[in-house]
Scaffold this motif. Structure first.
Motif, PDB file in Angstrom:
ATOM      1  N   THR A  34       0.889  -1.323  -0.084  1.00 11.02           N
ATOM      2  CA  THR A  34      -0.189   0.073  -0.195  1.00 11.02           C
ATOM      3  C   THR A  34       0.827   1.255   0.034  1.00 11.02           C
ATOM      4  OG1 THR A  34      -1.968   0.847   0.899  1.00 11.02           O
ATOM      5  CG2 THR A  34      -0.303   0.248   2.648  1.00 11.02           C
ATOM      6  N   ARG A  57      10.924   7.748  -3.219  1.00 13.04           N
ATOM      7  CA  ARG A  57      11.335   8.522  -2.200  1.00 13.04           C
ATOM      8  C   ARG A  57      12.710   8.352  -1.613  1.00 13.04           C
ATOM      9  NH1 ARG A  57       7.042   8.445   2.792  1.00 13.04           N
ATOM     10  NH2 ARG A  57       7.288   6.329   2.387  1.00 13.04           N
ATOM     11  N   THR A  65      19.134   6.255  -0.806  1.00  5.75           N
ATOM     12  CA  THR A  65      18.233   5.381   0.325  1.00  5.75           C
ATOM     13  C   THR A  65      18.044   4.049   0.229  1.00  5.75           C
ATOM     14  OG1 THR A  65      17.351   7.633   0.462  1.00  5.75           O
ATOM     15  CG2 THR A  65      16.260   5.740   1.466  1.00  5.75           C
ATOM     16  N   MET A 120      22.210   7.960   4.804  1.00  4.22           N
ATOM     17  CA  MET A 120      20.725   7.948   4.607  1.00  4.22           C
ATOM     18  C   MET A 120      20.491   9.321   4.697  1.00  4.22           C
ATOM     19  SD  MET A 120      18.042   5.314   6.334  1.00  4.22           S
ATOM     20  CE  MET A 120      18.515   3.612   5.470  1.00  4.22           C
ATOM     21  N   LEU A 121      19.301   9.741   3.889  1.00  4.27           N
ATOM     22  CA  LEU A 121      18.837  10.984   4.113  1.00  4.27           C
ATOM     23  C   LEU A 121      18.359  11.425   5.463  1.00  4.27           C
ATOM     24  CD1 LEU A 121      18.588  12.932   1.500  1.00  4.27           C
ATOM     25  CD2 LEU A 121      15.939  12.199   1.563  1.00  4.27           C
ATOM     26  N   ALA A 122      18.819  12.557   5.761  1.00  9.97           N
ATOM     27  CA  ALA A 122      18.432  12.818   7.201  1.00  9.97           C
ATOM     28  C   ALA A 122      17.093  13.631   7.187  1.00  9.97           C
ATOM     29  CB  ALA A 122      19.492  13.697   7.894  1.00  9.97           C
ATOM     30  N   GLY A 123      17.069  14.923   6.425  1.00  8.46           N
ATOM     31  CA  GLY A 123      16.035  15.542   6.377  1.00  8.46           C
ATOM     32  C   GLY A 123      15.201  15.422   4.876  1.00  8.46           C
ATOM     33  N   ASP A 124      14.262  16.418   4.205  1.00  7.48           N
ATOM     34  CA  ASP A 124      13.675  16.080   3.167  1.00  7.48           C
ATOM     35  C   ASP A 124      13.686  17.291   2.185  1.00  7.48           C
ATOM     36  OD1 ASP A 124      12.110  15.435   1.361  1.00  7.48           O
ATOM     37  OD2 ASP A 124      10.175  15.325   2.656  1.00  7.48           O
ATOM     38  N   ARG A 163       6.871  15.642  -0.478  1.00  2.90           N
ATOM     39  CA  ARG A 163       5.774  15.542  -1.292  1.00  2.90           C
ATOM     40  C   ARG A 163       6.144  15.198  -2.927  1.00  2.90           C
ATOM     41  NH1 ARG A 163       1.208  19.386  -0.022  1.00  2.90           N
ATOM     42  NH2 ARG A 163       0.024  17.994  -1.535  1.00  2.90           N
ATOM     43  N   LEU A 211       8.029  16.836   8.388  1.00  2.64           N
ATOM     44  CA  LEU A 211       8.285  16.786   7.017  1.00  2.64           C
ATOM     45  C   LEU A 211       9.195  15.481   6.737  1.00  2.64           C
ATOM     46  CD1 LEU A 211       7.600  19.912   5.047  1.00  2.64           C
ATOM     47  CD2 LEU A 211       6.127  17.945   5.200  1.00  2.64           C
ATOM     48  N   ALA A 212      10.288  15.624   7.513  1.00  4.16           N
ATOM     49  CA  ALA A 212      11.428  14.462   7.529  1.00  4.16           C
ATOM     50  C   ALA A 212      11.091  13.183   7.678  1.00  4.16           C
ATOM     51  CB  ALA A 212      12.596  14.838   8.390  1.00  4.16           C
ATOM     52  N   GLY A 250       8.452  11.903   6.609  1.00  3.62           N
ATOM     53  CA  GLY A 250       7.730  11.215   5.202  1.00  3.62           C
ATOM     54  C   GLY A 250       8.637  11.309   4.324  1.00  3.62           C
ATOM     55  N   ALA A 251      10.021  11.477   4.672  1.00  2.00           N
ATOM     56  CA  ALA A 251      10.856  11.648   3.574  1.00  2.00           C
ATOM     57  C   ALA A 251      11.524  10.281   2.905  1.00  2.00           C
ATOM     58  CB  ALA A 251      12.132  12.585   3.731  1.00  2.00           C
ATOM     59  N   GLY A 252      11.202   9.182   3.428  1.00  2.00           N
ATOM     60  CA  GLY A 252      11.910   7.870   3.450  1.00  2.00           C
ATOM     61  C   GLY A 252      13.156   7.923   3.898  1.00  2.00           C
ATOM     62  N   GLY A 253      14.003   8.837   4.584  1.00  2.00           N
ATOM     63  CA  GLY A 253      15.236   8.559   5.230  1.00  2.00           C
ATOM     64  C   GLY A 253      15.173   8.161   6.589  1.00  2.00           C
ATOM     65  N   THR A 283      12.218   8.844   8.969  1.00  2.00           N
ATOM     66  CA  THR A 283      10.886   7.649   8.504  1.00  2.00           C
ATOM     67  C   THR A 283      11.451   6.427   9.019  1.00  2.00           C
ATOM     68  OG1 THR A 283      10.688   8.901   6.325  1.00  2.00           O
ATOM     69  CG2 THR A 283       9.726   6.598   6.403  1.00  2.00           C
ATOM     70  N   HIS A 284      12.787   6.018   9.019  1.00  2.00           N
ATOM     71  CA  HIS A 284      13.052   4.442   9.388  1.00  2.00           C
ATOM     72  C   HIS A 284      12.563   4.554  10.981  1.00  2.00           C
ATOM     73  CE1 HIS A 284      14.408   2.289   6.269  1.00  2.00           C
ATOM     74  NE2 HIS A 284      14.328   3.711   5.573  1.00  2.00           N
ATOM     75  N   ILE A 341      -1.571   9.293   5.951  1.00  2.00           N
ATOM     76  CA  ILE A 341      -1.533  10.586   5.448  1.00  2.00           C
ATOM     77  C   ILE A 341      -1.391  11.418   6.649  1.00  2.00           C
ATOM     78  CG2 ILE A 341      -2.022  12.514   4.066  1.00  2.00           C
ATOM     79  CD1 ILE A 341      -3.049  10.585   1.981  1.00  2.00           C
ATOM     80  N   ASP A 364       2.130   2.264   4.937  1.00  2.00           N
ATOM     81  CA  ASP A 364       2.758   3.520   4.109  1.00  2.00           C
ATOM     82  C   ASP A 364       2.504   4.711   5.141  1.00  2.00           C
ATOM     83  OD1 ASP A 364       4.392   4.775   2.079  1.00  2.00           O
ATOM     84  OD2 ASP A 364       2.243   5.631   1.959  1.00  2.00           O
ATOM     85  N   THR A 365       3.365   5.602   5.127  1.00  2.00           N
ATOM     86  CA  THR A 365       3.210   7.051   5.762  1.00  2.00           C
ATOM     87  C   THR A 365       3.791   8.153   4.949  1.00  2.00           C
ATOM     88  OG1 THR A 365       3.772   6.031   7.914  1.00  2.00           O
ATOM     89  CG2 THR A 365       3.563   8.525   7.878  1.00  2.00           C
ATOM     90  N   LYS A 366       3.061   8.956   4.698  1.00  2.00           N
ATOM     91  CA  LYS A 366       3.214  10.166   3.789  1.00  2.00           C
ATOM     92  C   LYS A 366       2.961  11.384   5.062  1.00  2.00           C
ATOM     93  CE  LYS A 366       4.473   8.478  -0.079  1.00  2.00           C
ATOM     94  NZ  LYS A 366       4.179   7.312   0.347  1.00  2.00           N
ATOM     95  N   VAL A 367       3.775  12.299   4.776  1.00  2.00           N
ATOM     96  CA  VAL A 367       3.565  13.687   5.694  1.00  2.00           C
ATOM     97  C   VAL A 367       3.422  14.819   4.783  1.00  2.00           C
ATOM     98  CG1 VAL A 367       4.674  15.151   7.509  1.00  2.00           C
ATOM     99  CG2 VAL A 367       4.982  12.767   7.619  1.00  2.00           C
ATOM    100  N   VAL A 368       2.533  15.472   4.992  1.00  2.00           N
ATOM    101  CA  VAL A 368       2.146  16.985   4.261  1.00  2.00           C
ATOM    102  C   VAL A 368       2.279  18.048   5.223  1.00  2.00           C
ATOM    103  CG1 VAL A 368       0.751  15.733   2.625  1.00  2.00           C
ATOM    104  CG2 VAL A 368      -0.473  16.672   4.499  1.00  2.00           C
TER     105      VAL A 368
END
Lengths: 357, 357
Positions: free
Chosen positions: A74, A243, A248, A347-351, A355, B32-33, B35-38, B41-42, B116, B148-152
């Motif tokens: 998902t 993402r 990543t 690994m990415l720290a921020g973003d 979106r 927002l970080a 939701g960034a996949g980095g 998120t982990h 979301i 799944d997680t997304k941040v807006v």
């Protein structure tokens, strides 16, 4: 009297309903009523969802039995803008879910799609996204079997969010995943990286660029099938670098396998216009999202067969071997630069690109 | 020198990563970080999703083969407030999806959940919703296999939206649905209606009420199993009257079957506190959402067996027969009031209760 009038009202209402066309014309913009489950919802479902996806908004769809292990995924899509060069949120959501299934080595079977719509969205925009999802589904040979729409007030969403869930069937015994990876294995990408993320950045208007950047959104299950047919069990692991990009994904794999991954900077394919946009923004293309690329880890002896297989398919014709796995330092990704130097690809720290999908 | 310093940096980074605990402590609020996949998120996935749901945010989960027809459903949850008397959005999303499967006569197997999240949501609130989803899943015997997680950004959502998709297996040959319905069939509800919708209205603070109203959110698959065991093929159709309430469900059934449904007003169970709240707001309880009730249509000769079966289960002990199907006027729902009168119960046109689920 009261009684008599009520009965007349009932009869008149019956007559009105009988004469009423089944579905009313759509409103120009989505309103809260479209999410209320009543008449407006039914009109919306009939004119947009049933029309394009043949998916009634029923309690549950019943599909034929499936033999084999099932893969389930998902993903929420909140990309902004929802329409961008090379694609839109509808197509992206469908392809992204197909790709998550493909990365598990599964053949995609069906998809369910949930829409969260902001009040005021143009009905034509919703229809455009749904139509493009339907086209992507036909292209990928999957069925959208269930759908749902919720409407929230203005300022409680951003146009349109889509959550797609996919179910596929795993028709082989391979256990694709980082546990199968060994030192010496090769790392391939199926083509130039960073297209999707940079196309979104350009679409947001933050870049004064002449270059035509387009999202690479595509369904990768056929490319995976070609690769699997060519290298079979010598395929260790597949990932789609969305993402957070290739960096990543490689970090996740290195951590999970407790191995190092060495990447040869000069071998990583990046379109010149993506390199240019990344330089302007100070972003490393290794961290930029892709929506139509895969990362494959294969046994060393399968390197050439894997590369040839990828390149034989239109979606992999610019595939490249970009690095290999090493025993040490475990959990790390190292980028080997031109002059014998190396740097850690963390690994990415921020973003830097919120979106993006 | 440049070269030498880079190598030292690499070695230092390796040492830092080796010493770093695998998961960092959580931030107080979602950024927002996350939701960034980095990294963030982990950390979020490890500390909230893996901890409570044992669901890594992987590309796709692979589950065991399933024999039988599959039922699939998806639903977005945008309820406001997300925490309310009797439940919260996490539990509601899980139960709602289980119920959609149950209404198709399917045994729920697994659920995928997409979140979301609005930037700034308290991490503890996200955790509370996820934990409550996990408890509901354990209670219902289903597994949350994918997430799944997304941040807006702030102002682009409203705290937390959840989209759940469920897959179940249909272990019988019945084709539950309006096509099986016949004139003379009986309509039952499994208990008092309107609790969920009115609990939400009270939680929104729009009502000065002393009454304790609680959402009826519950998983109905066991109640359905009991009913199916008791009446078998004499069960024609099942629906859960959520958005739009019992009135909307009955209108859908009447339209689909091209039959009339007569409802006896005095037979419809409604708690006095719900009746009171509805009167204050000028809302008909027939249109108010339920999240732990079902509407069942059964053959006339199965009426008593169905009622007894429902009443034998804790979730159906206040079940009632509320009406029956008639041949005419097709597609209409008529409410028969106390003194021999009747009025048309039409499908909801607007949305008196937006974001009720």
């Amino acid at each position: 009297m009261q009684q008599g009038r009520r009965e007349e009202e009932v009869l008149a209402a019956i007559e009105r309903r009988r004469r009423r066309p089944h579905v009313k014309l759509m409103d120009e913009r989505i309103t809260l009523a479209h999410g209320a489950g009543g008449k407006a919802t039914h009109a919306l479902v009939e004119t947009i969802f049933v029309r394009h996806l043949s998916t009634p908004e029923a309690d549950a769809a019943v599909v034929s039995p499936v033999s084999g292990r099932l893969a389930v995924t998902t993903d929420g899509y909140v990309v902004t803008p929802p329409f961008f060069p090379g694609g839109d949120i509808g197509e992206l959501a469908l392809n992204g879910t197909v790709n998550d299934l493909a990365m598990a080595g599964a053949r995609p079977l069906f998809v369910a799609a949930g829409f969260i719509v902001e009040e005021g969205l143009l009905t034509t925009e919703l229809e455009r996204a749904v139509r493009s999802m339907a086209e992507a589904a036909r292209g990928a040979g999957v069925q959208v079997v269930a759908g749902d729409t919720k409407v929230v007030e203005r300022g409680r969403a951003d146009g349109l969010y889509v959550t797609t869930t996919g179910v596929g069937v795993v028709e082989h015994d391979l256990d694709l995943g980082p546990a199968a990876m060994r030192a010496g294995d090769r790392v391939l990408v199926s083509g130039p990286i960073g297209d999707h993320g940079m196309a979104i950045m350009v679409a947001r208007g933050g870049l004064e660029l002449e270059a035509e950047l387009e999202s690479d959104t595509a369904a990768l299950h056929e490319l995976v099938a070609v690769l699997l047919a060519a290298v079979g069990p010598r395929l260790r692991c597949l990932r789609d670098p969305t993402r957070g990009g290739v960096a990543t994904v490689l970090n996740e794999l290195a951590l999970a396998a407790e191995l190092a991954i060495a990447v040869h900077e000069s071998a990583v394919p990046v379109r010149p216009e993506v390199t240019g946009a990344c330089e302007i923004l100070g972003i490393d293309p290794l961290y930029v999202a892709n929506e139509g690329k895969l990362v494959a880890v294969v046994a060393p002896e399968a390197e050439e067969a894997a590369l040839a297989a990828l390149r034989s398919h239109p979606l992999g014709k610019e595939a490249a071997v970009i690095g290999e796995l090493r025993g040490d330092p475990p959990g790390m990704v190292l980028l080997e630069t031109g002059f014998g130097g190396s740097r850690v690809v963390d690994m990415l720290a921020g973003d830097p690109l919120p979106r993006i999908c």
